[in-house]
Design an enzyme around this catalytic site. Sequence first.
Site, mmCIF file in Angstrom:
data_model
loop_
_atom_site.group_PDB
_atom_site.id
_atom_site.type_symbol
_atom_site.label_atom_id
_atom_site.label_comp_id
_atom_site.label_asym_id
_atom_site.label_seq_id
_atom_site.Cartn_x
_atom_site.Cartn_y
_atom_site.Cartn_z
ATOM 1 N N ASP A 296 7.498 100.575 19.788
ATOM 2 C CA ASP A 296 8.742 100.027 19.244
ATOM 3 C C ASP A 296 9.913 100.733 19.936
ATOM 4 O O ASP A 296 9.745 101.720 20.656
ATOM 5 C CB ASP A 296 8.783 100.178 17.715
ATOM 6 C CG ASP A 296 9.705 99.143 17.067
ATOM 7 O OD1 ASP A 296 10.624 98.642 17.740
ATOM 8 O OD2 ASP A 296 9.528 98.845 15.871
HETATM 9 C C1 NOJ Z 1 12.798 97.301 16.431
HETATM 10 C C2 NOJ Z 1 11.923 96.500 15.521
HETATM 11 O O1 NOJ Z 1 11.232 97.358 14.641
HETATM 12 C C3 NOJ Z 1 10.927 95.642 16.258
HETATM 13 O O2 NOJ Z 1 10.253 94.826 15.348
HETATM 14 C C4 NOJ Z 1 11.616 94.830 17.324
HETATM 15 O O3 NOJ Z 1 10.698 93.987 17.961
HETATM 16 C C5 NOJ Z 1 12.268 95.785 18.305
HETATM 17 N N1 NOJ Z 1 13.251 96.594 17.611
HETATM 18 C C6 NOJ Z 1 12.934 95.053 19.454
HETATM 19 O O4 NOJ Z 1 14.022 94.353 19.007
#
Ligand code: NOJ
Length: 765
Positions: A296
């Site tokens: 993430d």
């Molecule tokens: C953080 C989020 O937790 C995740 O679900 C997302 O895909 C990413 N950012 C990218 O935007």
Amino acid sequence: MAFFSRGTSLFRCSLAVCAVSCVAAGLAEAQAPQQRPTDAQVDRFVRDLLGKMTLDEKIGQMEQAAGQPMYTPPAKQDELTRSGSVGSFLFTTDPVRINELQKIAVEQSRLKIPLLFGYDVIHGFRTIYPIPLAMASSWDPALVEKGQSMAAREARSAGVHWAFAPMVDIARDARWGRIMESAGEDPVLGEAIAAAQVRGFQGAYVGEPGHLISSVKHFAGYGAAEGGRDYDSSNISDDLLYNVYLRPYHAGVKAGTATLMSAYMDLNSVPATGNKWLLTDVLRKEWGFKGWVVSDWDAVKSLQVHGLAESPADAAARAANAGVNMEMTSSTYRETLKQSVAAGTISAATIDDLVRPMLATKYRMGLFTNPYVDLAAYKAAQVTAEQRTAARIAAEQSAVLLRNEGEALPLHKSVKAVAVIGPLADSKLDIMGSWAIHGDRNDSVTVLQGLREKLTGAQVTYTIGVEIERGSATIFDEQVVPEKLTLTTPEAKATEFAHALDLAKAADTVVMVLGEAQTMNGENASRASITLPGEQERLLEAVVATGKPVVLVVMTGRPVNLTWANEHVPAILNVWYPGTEGGHAVANLLVGDVNPSGHLPVTWPRDAGQEPLYYNQNIPQNPENVAQRYWDIPSTPLFPFGYGLSYSKFTVGAAVVSGSVTASGNVTVSVPVTNTSGVRGATVVQMYTHQRAGSAARPRRELKEFAKVTVGAGETKTISLTMPAKDLTYWSAASHSWVLEPGTFDVWVGLDSAASQHGEFSLTK
Ligand code: NOJ
């Protein structure tokens, strides 16, 4: 909304020519457009390419940079691409810019490796579909698959290759803002919806034209955040991990997802992004996953924040050794992995293993042949009539009728005066829901608009009554501009409130559209209270007090407190956030052109104090000693998991169970389902089991099978649900192993988790 408004078009006319001539020069094997390579071809291509790559270039492929200029200025993006120091960008959705970067990658970088563009295609790209929790409320995997395949088509036409979805985290707590992005609380429904989403995004195989690769997230256990507080620790017993939380991820892997995303939080004190047990032992060794894992956002660097790593180099080595192939946004891989190979904290062979599946995916997707966006096709693919129709049908199938006393719904089309009241009734932004970041609110059809188009013979008045604070959520570099509050003084508020009551009094029927602003849920948007925000409840009570018939349309990303409404408002239709076509769908539902058929994928609590509340707890629901655990409210839910009404009336007759089974057999339960009404409709028949005794306590009920069935007016259909006996296998905390234990099982069949048609069967050796 595009993140790049700049953009000289180098490519507007010359794509076809460029596609063939400028890619993969000097590489082992060219790939014909849209031709599916064999595994042997892929392996050979990757082996040859890897053999040509320097360590820096390999590490470059492990880097995913933020495409927003505020994080990575365009000149820096160009330079990273040219030097082969980046394998992927996220959040670049302007096709012109995508073409610019691809041109740099395949013409100016040494090995001409194309880029992969990832984006949060969560419930639509430009056309916004109902939020995932809503889609799960359809209990219709085929509908869910179709929705994600439509979203994939739109996104792929823009040059996006990779959806950071589906989120398959089990969510048992309405306080958690990301419950809206989940399929709810149940592992069996969660498995079905997870697999359907992967199929929808990816198509029949990785590289199918018009499709994206998916990323099952957030591996693993993100939904169990303590207190429903986003990003907080998840402490999950092995029992729950194996029997509940891990199951939808495993289903996504079995459905062939190309990637998973490792979670932010720590799982039982080991941060997921540095968790070798999770990412290697479970994912690769137990499940045989052959794809790759992206972290993430900043999650690798955050291993330091978690106290797992002592430095960026330590964080990078731990994540890579644990099995994270690609680092999202933080650049510890790029900055430190080379030295770590020299220092021996990670091996060159491990780097090769991590890079291989990413190159293979680019090859399977045909990017070495044609990495470019066809701009004319892109324009033609956005918010088409076909997209709108699919989005409307999805919204219609996702709404859940929670209450309908005295058949208050559907509204008569001959109604003469309708007052539409509420801050969400005409909000083009809120109806899209969270994670609609590429959606354009100007495409949205609101409930007010939908009703006005539908009730052409009626006078449809409208006012907000009260305003709700929307805050100002910042999604990456895109400010979600809150619609401005206009009622700034107590006098203005009182005048508007009174105006709403006047409209209600002058109408035959009042439709109130209340709920949460879309900024109140999604990421980083947990709530300690789940009441209707602001003065909405007071407005509802005042409108009901006028004595006019009131229909409440709830627009929300999580269950909200409807305890008062459930006692005083005759009709409640929960539409979640229904998306671009929401207004048309809601109007169709309210007038009965479409019969509601959604069922809840989550237990609906009375109050936040009950959370986490879920149906498949271990302790039986015995009203004598369980229902009154709280001093102040019942401990039972307001609406059980699986619940949903219809304009049809269904009855379920006695269950006939097939009898005792062996481990290799099947259990079949049949029930007659009668539609006693004069309206054809659909409902969800659900089968639950309970193991009476065994080496460990088992949930009082567990969903095993379900079927969405349509029954004609006055018709009876016998519905048979068949479960393989092996589905009674569970992970026993007593033996620390998977067991299938002979014994007696209860079975219930009905239209929600409180189903009362009961039978039993035994499992013999
Ligand atoms: C953080 C989020 O937790 C995740 O679900 C997302 O895909 C990413 N950012 C990218 O935007």
